[in-house]
Motif scaffolding. Structure first.
Motif, PDB file in Angstrom:
ATOM      1  N   ASP A 116       1.099  -1.246   0.052  1.00  0.00           N
ATOM      2  CA  ASP A 116       0.261  -0.166   0.558  1.00  0.00           C
ATOM      3  C   ASP A 116       0.831   0.914  -0.152  1.00  0.00           C
ATOM      4  OD1 ASP A 116      -2.157  -1.087   0.235  1.00  0.00           O
ATOM      5  OD2 ASP A 116      -2.483  -2.011   2.183  1.00  0.00           O
ATOM      6  N   GLY A 117       2.168   1.142   0.197  1.00  0.00           N
ATOM      7  CA  GLY A 117       3.035   2.305  -0.864  1.00  0.00           C
ATOM      8  C   GLY A 117       3.929   2.791   1.043  1.00  0.00           C
ATOM      9  N   SER A 118       2.738   2.581   2.153  1.00  0.00           N
ATOM     10  CA  SER A 118       3.664   2.695   3.274  1.00  0.00           C
ATOM     11  C   SER A 118       3.802   2.138   4.870  1.00  0.00           C
ATOM     12  CB  SER A 118       2.849   4.647   3.874  1.00  0.00           C
ATOM     13  OG  SER A 118       1.616   4.183   3.980  1.00  0.00           O
ATOM     14  N   VAL A 119       4.006   2.466   5.173  1.00  0.00           N
ATOM     15  CA  VAL A 119       4.594   1.934   6.652  1.00  0.00           C
ATOM     16  C   VAL A 119       3.325   1.627   7.389  1.00  0.00           C
ATOM     17  CG1 VAL A 119       5.252   0.510   8.720  1.00  0.00           C
ATOM     18  CG2 VAL A 119       6.467   0.781   6.187  1.00  0.00           C
ATOM     19  N   ASP A 120       1.739   1.147   7.661  1.00  0.00           N
ATOM     20  CA  ASP A 120       1.150   1.386   8.750  1.00  0.00           C
ATOM     21  C   ASP A 120       0.073   0.769   9.410  1.00  0.00           C
ATOM     22  OD1 ASP A 120      -1.327   2.627  10.246  1.00  0.00           O
ATOM     23  OD2 ASP A 120      -1.719   4.498   8.456  1.00  0.00           O
ATOM     24  N   PRO A 121       0.511  -0.444  10.607  1.00  0.00           N
ATOM     25  CA  PRO A 121       0.559  -1.278  10.931  1.00  0.00           C
ATOM     26  C   PRO A 121      -1.393  -1.600  11.191  1.00  0.00           C
ATOM     27  CG  PRO A 121       2.073  -0.843  12.379  1.00  0.00           C
ATOM     28  CD  PRO A 121       1.315   1.128  11.147  1.00  0.00           C
ATOM     29  N   LEU A 122      -2.004  -0.315  12.062  1.00  0.00           N
ATOM     30  CA  LEU A 122      -3.009  -0.121  12.363  1.00  0.00           C
ATOM     31  C   LEU A 122      -4.401  -0.155  10.696  1.00  0.00           C
ATOM     32  CD1 LEU A 122      -5.101  -0.379  14.864  1.00  0.00           C
ATOM     33  CD2 LEU A 122      -4.667   2.461  15.102  1.00  0.00           C
ATOM     34  N   ARG A 123      -3.525   0.195  10.153  1.00  0.00           N
ATOM     35  CA  ARG A 123      -4.209  -0.104   8.513  1.00  0.00           C
ATOM     36  C   ARG A 123      -4.311  -0.995   7.936  1.00  0.00           C
ATOM     37  NH1 ARG A 123      -0.764   2.581   4.371  1.00  0.00           N
ATOM     38  NH2 ARG A 123      -0.445   0.856   4.984  1.00  0.00           N
ATOM     39  N   ASP A 124      -2.874  -2.157   8.049  1.00  0.00           N
ATOM     40  CA  ASP A 124      -3.053  -3.415   7.976  1.00  0.00           C
ATOM     41  C   ASP A 124      -3.894  -4.322   8.587  1.00  0.00           C
ATOM     42  OD1 ASP A 124      -1.426  -2.135   6.027  1.00  0.00           O
ATOM     43  OD2 ASP A 124       0.384  -2.561   6.892  1.00  0.00           O
ATOM     44  N   ILE A 125      -4.321  -3.732   9.731  1.00  0.00           N
ATOM     45  CA  ILE A 125      -5.051  -4.849  10.528  1.00  0.00           C
ATOM     46  C   ILE A 125      -6.046  -4.908   9.507  1.00  0.00           C
ATOM     47  CG2 ILE A 125      -5.896  -5.118  13.027  1.00  0.00           C
ATOM     48  CD1 ILE A 125      -2.858  -4.118  14.225  1.00  0.00           C
ATOM     49  N   GLN A 126      -7.131  -3.048   9.813  1.00  0.00           N
ATOM     50  CA  GLN A 126      -8.104  -3.296   9.517  1.00  0.00           C
ATOM     51  C   GLN A 126      -8.588  -3.437   8.083  1.00  0.00           C
ATOM     52  OE1 GLN A 126     -10.533  -2.076  11.680  1.00  0.00           O
ATOM     53  NE2 GLN A 126      -9.212  -1.747  12.895  1.00  0.00           N
ATOM     54  N   THR A 127      -7.468  -3.105   7.425  1.00  0.00           N
ATOM     55  CA  THR A 127      -7.222  -4.161   5.404  1.00  0.00           C
ATOM     56  C   THR A 127      -7.893  -6.046   6.186  1.00  0.00           C
ATOM     57  OG1 THR A 127      -6.057  -2.777   4.939  1.00  0.00           O
ATOM     58  CG2 THR A 127      -6.432  -4.260   4.050  1.00  0.00           C
ATOM     59  N   ILE A 128      -6.949  -6.771   7.098  1.00  0.00           N
ATOM     60  CA  ILE A 128      -7.578  -7.904   7.044  1.00  0.00           C
ATOM     61  C   ILE A 128      -8.646  -8.470   7.247  1.00  0.00           C
ATOM     62  CG2 ILE A 128      -6.613 -10.304   7.939  1.00  0.00           C
ATOM     63  CD1 ILE A 128      -5.207  -8.808   5.798  1.00  0.00           C
ATOM     64  N   ASN A 129      -9.235  -7.199   7.649  1.00  0.00           N
ATOM     65  CA  ASN A 129     -10.353  -7.570   9.075  1.00  0.00           C
ATOM     66  C   ASN A 129     -11.123  -7.790   8.349  1.00  0.00           C
ATOM     67  OD1 ASN A 129      -9.131  -8.054  12.118  1.00  0.00           O
ATOM     68  ND2 ASN A 129      -9.835  -5.946  12.372  1.00  0.00           N
ATOM     69  N   VAL A 130     -11.308  -6.194   7.347  1.00  0.00           N
ATOM     70  CA  VAL A 130     -12.929  -6.373   6.354  1.00  0.00           C
ATOM     71  C   VAL A 130     -12.625  -7.742   4.946  1.00  0.00           C
ATOM     72  CG1 VAL A 130     -13.046  -4.955   4.290  1.00  0.00           C
ATOM     73  CG2 VAL A 130     -12.882  -3.381   6.340  1.00  0.00           C
ATOM     74  N   GLU A 131     -11.609  -7.958   4.842  1.00  0.00           N
ATOM     75  CA  GLU A 131     -11.428  -8.516   4.044  1.00  0.00           C
ATOM     76  C   GLU A 131     -11.631 -10.436   4.875  1.00  0.00           C
ATOM     77  OE1 GLU A 131     -11.287  -8.778   0.206  1.00  0.00           O
ATOM     78  OE2 GLU A 131     -10.380  -6.734   1.166  1.00  0.00           O
ATOM     79  N   LEU A 132     -11.891 -10.609   5.800  1.00  0.00           N
ATOM     80  CA  LEU A 132     -12.135 -11.405   6.120  1.00  0.00           C
ATOM     81  C   LEU A 132     -13.623 -11.521   6.681  1.00  0.00           C
ATOM     82  CD1 LEU A 132      -9.708 -12.364   9.140  1.00  0.00           C
ATOM     83  CD2 LEU A 132      -9.862 -13.064   7.078  1.00  0.00           C
ATOM     84  N   LEU A 133     -14.162 -10.380   7.504  1.00  0.00           N
ATOM     85  CA  LEU A 133     -15.175 -10.215   7.623  1.00  0.00           C
ATOM     86  C   LEU A 133     -16.617  -9.881   6.137  1.00  0.00           C
ATOM     87  CD1 LEU A 133     -17.247  -9.538   9.524  1.00  0.00           C
ATOM     88  CD2 LEU A 133     -17.637  -7.030   9.009  1.00  0.00           C
ATOM     89  N   LEU A 134     -16.180  -9.434   4.868  1.00  0.00           N
ATOM     90  CA  LEU A 134     -15.673  -9.794   3.631  1.00  0.00           C
ATOM     91  C   LEU A 134     -16.661 -10.908   3.046  1.00  0.00           C
ATOM     92  CD1 LEU A 134     -15.144  -6.828   1.986  1.00  0.00           C
ATOM     93  CD2 LEU A 134     -17.461  -7.338   2.269  1.00  0.00           C
ATOM     94  N   ALA A 135     -15.366 -11.918   3.491  1.00  0.00           N
ATOM     95  CA  ALA A 135     -15.563 -12.934   2.837  1.00  0.00           C
ATOM     96  C   ALA A 135     -16.140 -14.830   3.465  1.00  0.00           C
ATOM     97  CB  ALA A 135     -13.422 -13.736   2.861  1.00  0.00           C
ATOM     98  N   ASP A 136     -16.930 -13.726   4.984  1.00  0.00           N
ATOM     99  CA  ASP A 136     -17.721 -14.559   5.643  1.00  0.00           C
ATOM    100  C   ASP A 136     -19.779 -14.338   5.269  1.00  0.00           C
ATOM    101  OD1 ASP A 136     -16.391 -16.090   7.601  1.00  0.00           O
ATOM    102  OD2 ASP A 136     -16.006 -14.854   8.649  1.00  0.00           O
ATOM    103  N   LEU A 137     -19.251 -13.269   4.700  1.00  0.00           N
ATOM    104  CA  LEU A 137     -20.382 -12.239   4.349  1.00  0.00           C
ATOM    105  C   LEU A 137     -20.575 -13.147   2.803  1.00  0.00           C
ATOM    106  CD1 LEU A 137     -23.130 -10.245   4.360  1.00  0.00           C
ATOM    107  CD2 LEU A 137     -21.475  -8.821   2.972  1.00  0.00           C
ATOM    108  N   GLN A 138     -20.125 -13.137   2.099  1.00  0.00           N
ATOM    109  CA  GLN A 138     -20.037 -14.409   1.341  1.00  0.00           C
ATOM    110  C   GLN A 138     -20.662 -15.506   1.562  1.00  0.00           C
ATOM    111  OE1 GLN A 138     -16.891 -15.339  -1.826  1.00  0.00           O
ATOM    112  NE2 GLN A 138     -17.351 -13.577  -3.326  1.00  0.00           N
TER     113      GLN A 138
END
Length: 363
Positions: A116-138
């Motif tokens: 994503d072009g920059s180091v931001d651990p909190l953003r990356d945690i949220q990115t993974i959380n969203v992907e897992l949640l969307l996968a469960d919704l799917q």
């Protein structure tokens, strides 16, 4: 089937490095970034100083540590739940594990680009959380569509009602573990494995400077998030762990002392994975073997005996039990017995972590 942990995270965060440190497999750490999409599996031995001590006393022919299966999968990216990158192929592998270890990048290294072009651990945690949640919704939406398009028996109608409740919760950005379901509702969807119901551990991969300063980008936010969510958080420098791993044991202690490290991070991670799954070890010791046996916390003595052999459970009489710390202090089973520290316990005794047990049985 062995319990397993899946390493998840974005590409180039150090997942495969941690996989190698846990399993000693020696996988290529750049392969996923260059297009390799295979899932790797290895076995992690759970470090246990109690097993080391008992092996020194008994000098057994064989020493066996507790173990967990570790799964390393290709890195996620935004849109993985919709098939971006390796997408659903990756997510289906993750559904099979018992817990998730989320590796998050904090280390600075200009030669290793962040996706994503920059180091931001909190953003990356949220990115993974969203992907897992969307996968469960799917998963839920696909299952609902299948039920609605087929012949609906009473069981399917009950399942559909629960799925609709889950879909509403996921759309409101609630994880499966936050959905209020009764026993019957849980039973109706027990065949489905949701990503957001799995226990999670967060590992922040820091660099040597950040380790020394006990700080990294977004550190306060990451720590606050983990505390609020009740998620174990470990901050580990994979680069230093790799250097420690390359040394012999005596040099390891000296090297860690020079860096002010009391315990290797990879050891803490292995033990955290084990305990976060609700597991404990009881120990057996003799000339043939010193061994850690894995059981769920709360297991009684009779069922623990069955972990060794079904005959032991079927013909259970009594368990001879001594706490490891008592045995260590006495130096031998005989001395512990002399001091009245070896107890006879019945079938309903709840085994404690570190109990050294000899089972009496008759079949």
């Amino acid at each position: 089937m062995a319990l397993s942990c899946g390493l998840v995270g974005l590409p180039t965060v150090g997942k495969t490095t941690f996989f190698n440190l846990l399993t000693h497999v020696g996988a290529d750490t750049s392969a996923f970034f260059t297009g390799k999409t295979d899932t790797r599996t290895g076995v992690c031995l759970i470090p246990d100083a109690r097993i080391d001590f008992l092996s020194e006393i008994f000098k057994p022919r064989k020493t066996t540590y507790a173990q967990l299966q570790v799964v390393d999968v290709p890195g996620l990216m935004r849109g993985s739940s919709q098939g971006q990158g390796v997408g659903n192929q990756f997510l289906e592998h993750v559904r099979e594990v018992d817990a998730l270890v989320h590796i998050v990048r904090a280390f600075e290294n200009p030669s290793v680009l962040h996706i994503d072009g920059s180091v931001d651990p909190l953003r990356d945690i949220q990115t993974i959380n969203v992907e897992l949640l969307l996968a469960d919704l799917q998963l839920v939406e696909t299952r609902m569509e299948r039920i609605r398009s087929g012949k609906q028996k009473r069981e399917q109608l009950a399942e559909l009602k629960v799925l609709e409740k889950c879909a509403e919760a996921f759309s409101d950005e609630k994880y499966f573990r936050e959905v209020d379901l009764g026993p019957e509702e849980k039973a109706a969807i027990a065949h489905l494995r949701f990503l957001t119901e799995k226990p999670v551990i967060i590992v922040v991969n820091i660099d040597e400077k950040q380790l020394d300063q006990n700080s990294y980008p977004q550190a306060e936010g990451v720590r606050a998030y983990a505390e609020q969510a009740g998620i174990p958080l470990l901050e580990i420098c994979a680069q230093i762990e790799a250097e420690i791993n390359a040394l012999d044991p005596r040099e390891q202690e000296e090297f860690m002392r020079s860096l002010g490290i009391k315990e290797a991070g990879i050891k803490r991670l292995a033990q955290s994975m084990y305990s976060h799954l609700g597991l404990i070890s009881f120990l057996t010791a003799g000339e043939d073997e010193v061994r850690a046996w894995t059981i769920p916390r709360g297991t009684n003595a009779k069922r623990a005996a069955g972990k060794i052999h079904s005959d032991m459970e079927r013909g259970f009489i009594r368990a001879e039990v001594v706490a490891f710390e008592d045995l260590k202090r006495c130096g031998s089973i005989a001395r512990a017995r002399e001091q009245g520290l070896v107890r006879l316990e019945g079938k309903d005794y709840i085994v404690k972590d570190g109990d050294v047990i000899n089972f009496r049985f008759n079949v």
